[in-house]
Write a protein that holds these residues in place. Structure first.
Motif, PDB file in Angstrom:
ATOM      1  N   ILE A 239     -53.524  13.717  -4.458  1.00  0.00           N
ATOM      2  CA  ILE A 239     -54.722  14.555  -4.562  1.00  0.00           C
ATOM      3  C   ILE A 239     -54.436  15.860  -5.308  1.00  0.00           C
ATOM      4  CG2 ILE A 239     -56.626  15.632  -3.268  1.00  0.00           C
ATOM      5  CD1 ILE A 239     -56.623  12.865  -2.313  1.00  0.00           C
ATOM      6  N   LEU A 240     -53.429  16.612  -4.837  1.00  0.00           N
ATOM      7  CA  LEU A 240     -53.210  17.926  -5.436  1.00  0.00           C
ATOM      8  C   LEU A 240     -52.787  17.858  -6.908  1.00  0.00           C
ATOM      9  CD1 LEU A 240     -51.753  20.057  -2.499  1.00  0.00           C
ATOM     10  CD2 LEU A 240     -54.101  19.834  -3.307  1.00  0.00           C
ATOM     11  N   PRO A 241     -51.820  17.008  -7.265  1.00  0.00           N
ATOM     12  CA  PRO A 241     -51.473  16.977  -8.697  1.00  0.00           C
ATOM     13  C   PRO A 241     -52.637  16.540  -9.590  1.00  0.00           C
ATOM     14  CG  PRO A 241     -49.884  15.701  -7.400  1.00  0.00           C
ATOM     15  CD  PRO A 241     -50.969  16.115  -6.468  1.00  0.00           C
ATOM     16  N   THR A 242     -53.416  15.567  -9.130  1.00  0.00           N
ATOM     17  CA  THR A 242     -54.562  15.126  -9.926  1.00  0.00           C
ATOM     18  C   THR A 242     -55.561  16.265 -10.062  1.00  0.00           C
ATOM     19  OG1 THR A 242     -54.288  13.025  -8.783  1.00  0.00           O
ATOM     20  CG2 THR A 242     -56.192  13.221 -10.205  1.00  0.00           C
ATOM     21  N   ALA A 243     -55.835  16.925  -8.944  1.00  0.00           N
ATOM     22  CA  ALA A 243     -56.811  18.016  -8.939  1.00  0.00           C
ATOM     23  C   ALA A 243     -56.328  19.162  -9.811  1.00  0.00           C
ATOM     24  CB  ALA A 243     -57.049  18.501  -7.517  1.00  0.00           C
ATOM     25  N   PHE A 244     -55.042  19.458  -9.752  1.00  0.00           N
ATOM     26  CA  PHE A 244     -54.513  20.577 -10.528  1.00  0.00           C
ATOM     27  C   PHE A 244     -54.719  20.331 -12.023  1.00  0.00           C
ATOM     28  CE2 PHE A 244     -51.192  23.115 -12.582  1.00  0.00           C
ATOM     29  CZ  PHE A 244     -51.543  24.360 -12.100  1.00  0.00           C
ATOM     30  N   ARG A 245     -54.403  19.122 -12.455  1.00  0.00           N
ATOM     31  CA  ARG A 245     -54.618  18.770 -13.858  1.00  0.00           C
ATOM     32  C   ARG A 245     -56.082  18.912 -14.259  1.00  0.00           C
ATOM     33  NH1 ARG A 245     -52.361  14.287 -16.785  1.00  0.00           N
ATOM     34  NH2 ARG A 245     -54.410  13.416 -16.480  1.00  0.00           N
ATOM     35  N   GLU A 246     -56.946  18.437 -13.370  1.00  0.00           N
ATOM     36  CA  GLU A 246     -58.378  18.503 -13.662  1.00  0.00           C
ATOM     37  C   GLU A 246     -58.857  19.940 -13.798  1.00  0.00           C
ATOM     38  OE1 GLU A 246     -60.861  16.306 -14.370  1.00  0.00           O
ATOM     39  OE2 GLU A 246     -59.077  15.061 -14.647  1.00  0.00           O
ATOM     40  N   SER A 247     -58.220  20.839 -13.043  1.00  0.00           N
ATOM     41  CA  SER A 247     -58.724  22.207 -13.012  1.00  0.00           C
ATOM     42  C   SER A 247     -58.175  23.057 -14.153  1.00  0.00           C
ATOM     43  CB  SER A 247     -58.413  22.857 -11.662  1.00  0.00           C
ATOM     44  OG  SER A 247     -57.034  22.824 -11.433  1.00  0.00           O
ATOM     45  N   ILE A 248     -57.217  22.539 -14.926  1.00  0.00           N
ATOM     46  CA  ILE A 248     -56.584  23.357 -15.965  1.00  0.00           C
ATOM     47  C   ILE A 248     -57.585  23.968 -16.972  1.00  0.00           C
ATOM     48  CG2 ILE A 248     -55.031  23.278 -17.974  1.00  0.00           C
ATOM     49  CD1 ILE A 248     -53.151  21.576 -16.245  1.00  0.00           C
ATOM     50  N   PRO A 249     -58.539  23.197 -17.503  1.00  0.00           N
ATOM     51  CA  PRO A 249     -59.471  23.829 -18.447  1.00  0.00           C
ATOM     52  C   PRO A 249     -60.257  24.986 -17.827  1.00  0.00           C
ATOM     53  CG  PRO A 249     -59.680  21.438 -18.541  1.00  0.00           C
ATOM     54  CD  PRO A 249     -58.780  21.750 -17.381  1.00  0.00           C
ATOM     55  N   VAL A 250     -60.671  24.817 -16.577  1.00  0.00           N
ATOM     56  CA  VAL A 250     -61.429  25.891 -15.929  1.00  0.00           C
ATOM     57  C   VAL A 250     -60.517  27.090 -15.655  1.00  0.00           C
ATOM     58  CG1 VAL A 250     -62.957  26.492 -14.025  1.00  0.00           C
ATOM     59  CG2 VAL A 250     -62.867  24.145 -14.851  1.00  0.00           C
ATOM     60  N   LEU A 251     -59.273  26.818 -15.270  1.00  0.00           N
ATOM     61  CA  LEU A 251     -58.335  27.925 -15.035  1.00  0.00           C
ATOM     62  C   LEU A 251     -58.109  28.715 -16.320  1.00  0.00           C
ATOM     63  CD1 LEU A 251     -55.568  26.260 -12.807  1.00  0.00           C
ATOM     64  CD2 LEU A 251     -57.534  27.595 -12.077  1.00  0.00           C
ATOM     65  N   LEU A 252     -57.976  27.998 -17.433  1.00  0.00           N
ATOM     66  CA  LEU A 252     -57.779  28.675 -18.722  1.00  0.00           C
ATOM     67  C   LEU A 252     -59.010  29.496 -19.099  1.00  0.00           C
ATOM     68  CD1 LEU A 252     -55.964  26.007 -20.928  1.00  0.00           C
ATOM     69  CD2 LEU A 252     -55.092  28.253 -20.258  1.00  0.00           C
ATOM     70  N   THR A 253     -60.184  28.908 -18.893  1.00  0.00           N
ATOM     71  CA  THR A 253     -61.421  29.612 -19.201  1.00  0.00           C
ATOM     72  C   THR A 253     -61.543  30.868 -18.343  1.00  0.00           C
ATOM     73  OG1 THR A 253     -62.446  27.512 -19.747  1.00  0.00           O
ATOM     74  CG2 THR A 253     -63.926  29.371 -19.394  1.00  0.00           C
ATOM     75  N   ASN A 254     -61.280  30.724 -17.044  1.00  0.00           N
ATOM     76  CA  ASN A 254     -61.320  31.890 -16.152  1.00  0.00           C
ATOM     77  C   ASN A 254     -60.280  32.923 -16.566  1.00  0.00           C
ATOM     78  OD1 ASN A 254     -63.279  30.626 -14.676  1.00  0.00           O
ATOM     79  ND2 ASN A 254     -61.993  30.146 -12.912  1.00  0.00           N
TER      80      ASN A 254
ATOM     81  N   GLY B  37     -61.310  34.738 -19.488  1.00  0.00           N
ATOM     82  CA  GLY B  37     -62.432  35.577 -19.057  1.00  0.00           C
ATOM     83  C   GLY B  37     -61.922  36.889 -18.489  1.00  0.00           C
ATOM     84  N   ILE B  38     -60.827  36.793 -17.737  1.00  0.00           N
ATOM     85  CA  ILE B  38     -60.256  38.009 -17.156  1.00  0.00           C
ATOM     86  C   ILE B  38     -59.673  38.911 -18.240  1.00  0.00           C
ATOM     87  CG2 ILE B  38     -58.096  38.680 -15.967  1.00  0.00           C
ATOM     88  CD1 ILE B  38     -60.570  38.591 -14.147  1.00  0.00           C
ATOM     89  N   PHE B  39     -59.146  38.292 -19.283  1.00  0.00           N
ATOM     90  CA  PHE B  39     -58.642  39.071 -20.426  1.00  0.00           C
ATOM     91  C   PHE B  39     -59.768  39.956 -20.968  1.00  0.00           C
ATOM     92  CE2 PHE B  39     -58.281  39.073 -25.147  1.00  0.00           C
ATOM     93  CZ  PHE B  39     -57.156  39.878 -25.267  1.00  0.00           C
ATOM     94  N   GLN B  40     -60.968  39.386 -21.057  1.00  0.00           N
ATOM     95  CA  GLN B  40     -62.106  40.171 -21.560  1.00  0.00           C
ATOM     96  C   GLN B  40     -62.615  41.161 -20.506  1.00  0.00           C
ATOM     97  OE1 GLN B  40     -64.485  36.821 -22.657  1.00  0.00           O
ATOM     98  NE2 GLN B  40     -62.850  36.162 -24.019  1.00  0.00           N
TER      99      GLN B  40
END
Lengths: 258, 220
Positions: free
Chosen positions: B138-153, B156-159
């Motif tokens: 569960i966790l490794p699959t979920a972590f991979r799935e969340s990478i694009p959103v983590l990058l976007t967030n 976002g914090i950079f801005q």
């Protein structure tokens, strides 16, 4: 005596969804002998897949029991409304699903060795050696380091079968394993299952592929409306069914108009 | 248009110093957000309401208030309330880090709950116990799935980090404002500042797009 004792004995299995609103299993009794290859056919919603999922311990039951190789496996404690599953017994059963369910973050080899390493603490070297020889046997040796997303549906499903075999199951369950495949990929998967049949692996198969059913089954069960309607050798159930409902179903799937 | 652009007085040196501070803020906030966000996601899924509810409120606080207020509030209220006085940069990192924690937690939670039920079934069929299923599937699959959103967030914090300029942290925005005032060339200055923010953000957002296109291909 020992030879004829059942491998699986299901007794009066009942299951419903939504507090009894939808009854999917309405009293299933099946005895399966060692070495039998049971094919379960029937209309959608007739309880075939649920039967396999109950057998795998993936679903709770309302009442009834299953024994496996003489040991109690699944039973329902009606008072607490809880299904008791012996997880040790469950480990001797393997299952392959319609949608492959490979782990996308692991490569093929890692998919195969995960369970043996974690469940049985098998050393890495020995698990990998077994995995590679299985992949070799299934014509997938070149894909050991590939990831599931890089494989075709047929290859993924063969990997899923190999993965289940890594735990040396005493019974294999196949739940519509070719339904999601493109037609030209179906035979490579069925071929692998045939190979297992040649080695006398006991199996329960749910399929819509009547050609496959005919070729692999040692016994066919027609399941509809949550009960076993007909149960017999493939020549009977698929060829000249005794029950009217079986005949209607067979005619419809074979598109035969009389 | 009768305005003549004149970039000659825009000194790039102070702006790059500011960018360095901004990147420090961003990286540190992302370390906090990625690690603490994960822990927070697990707490948000606790079966016990007494654990879950306070953390849900924490997340909603960050999602439902302007980031600029979060920064100001952190900067002025936390020292008064808790009697802790940190280095301003540290305060900025904490404010942005906690904001990112809240948003990343939601991303993790969504992808953990988005792991298909079949994966759980496959884990059971292979004899893995519940903890092993969580840990290895569960966790490794979920972590991979969340990478694009983590990058976007994260980008976002950079801005968003430009907001810390109002509490006198000498980031890119702060240096830009100072330079604009000193040169009387706000238009040119903020054009350059915007281009610097863009130059950093754009490649990351391209990477996100690339990952998502590859995902779509793999799923097809």
């Amino acid at each position: 005596m020992v030879a004829s004792s059942p491998l699986v004995k299901m007794q009066s299995l009942h299951k419903s969804y939504g507090d009894g609103a939808v009854q999917v299993l309405k009293g299933i009794d099946i005895e399966m002998k060692p070495g039998e290859r049971l094919v379960v056919i029937g209309p959608s919603g007739g309880g075939k897949s649920t039967l396999l999922r109950v057998m795998m311990g993936l679903e709770q039951i309302d009442s009834g029991s299953i024994t496996f190789a003489g040991q109690p496996y699944v039973s329902s404690a009606s008072r607490e409304k809880k299904t008791l599953i012996d997880t040790e017994v469950r480990r001797s059963i393997g299952m392959v699903f319609q949608h492959y369910t490979l782990f996308p973050h692991l490569n093929i080899l890692q998919n195969l060795v995960l369970a043996p390493r974690k469940v049985r603490n098998e050393p890495k070297a020995s698990a990998e050696a077994r995995a590679l020889s299985l992949l070799e046997r299934f014509g997938l040796a070149a894909k050991a380091r590939a990831y599931p997303a890089q494989l075709s549906g047929g290859q993924k499903q063969r990997v899923a079968i190999a993965r289940a075999l890594m735990l040396d199951p005493k019974l294999m369950l196949f739940d519509e394993v070719t339904s999601a495949l493109d037609p030209e990929l179906v035979s490579e998967v069925e071929h692998v299952i045939m190979q297992l049949a040649d080695q006398d692996m006991p199996m329960m198969i749910v399929t819509h592929d009547m050609w496959f059913a005919k070729n692999i089954a040692s016994r066919v069960i027609f399941c509809a409306g949550g009960v076993v309607v007909e149960d017999g050798p493939p020549e009977q159930v698929l060829g000249s069914p005794r029950e009217e409902r079986t005949r209607e179903f067979i005619e419809r799937v074979f598109h035969i108009k009389q | 248009m009768n305005y003549t652009f004149d970039f000659s007085s825009i000194a790039i040196g102070p702006l790059l110093d500011g960018l360095f501070v901004t990147i420090q803020l961003t990286l540190a906030a992302n370390v906090i957000g990625i690690v603490a966000g994960f822990v927070l996601a697990l707490l948000l899924m606790s079966p016990f309401a007494i654990v879950r509810v306070p953390f849900m409120l924490f997340v909603e606080f960050f999602r439902c208030t302007p980031a600029i207020i979060q920064v100001v509030w952190f900067f002025y209220c936390v020292p008064m309330l808790l009697d802790v006085f940190l280095d301003p940069l540290m305060m900025g990192i904490l404010a942005l880090g906690l904001n990112l924690t809240a948003f990343n937690a939601e991303a993790y939670r969504a992808s953990i709950q988005g792991v298909p039920r079949e994966q759980r079934d496959a884990g059971i069929a292979l004899g893995l116990n519940p903890l092993q299923r969580i840990r290895y599937i569960i966790l490794p699959t979920a972590f991979r799935e969340s990478i694009p959103v983590l990058l976007t967030n994260g980008i976002g914090i950079f801005q968003q980090s430009a907001l810390v300029a109002i509490v006198a942290i000498q980031d890119l925005m702060y240096e830009g404002k100072t330079l604009a005032t000193a040169t009387y060339r706000p238009i040119e200055t903020f054009t350059v500042v915007a281009l610097i923010y863009f130059a950093v953000s754009f490649p990351v957002s391209q990477v996100v797009g690339l990952i998502e296109r590859r995902r779509a291909l793999a799923a097809a």
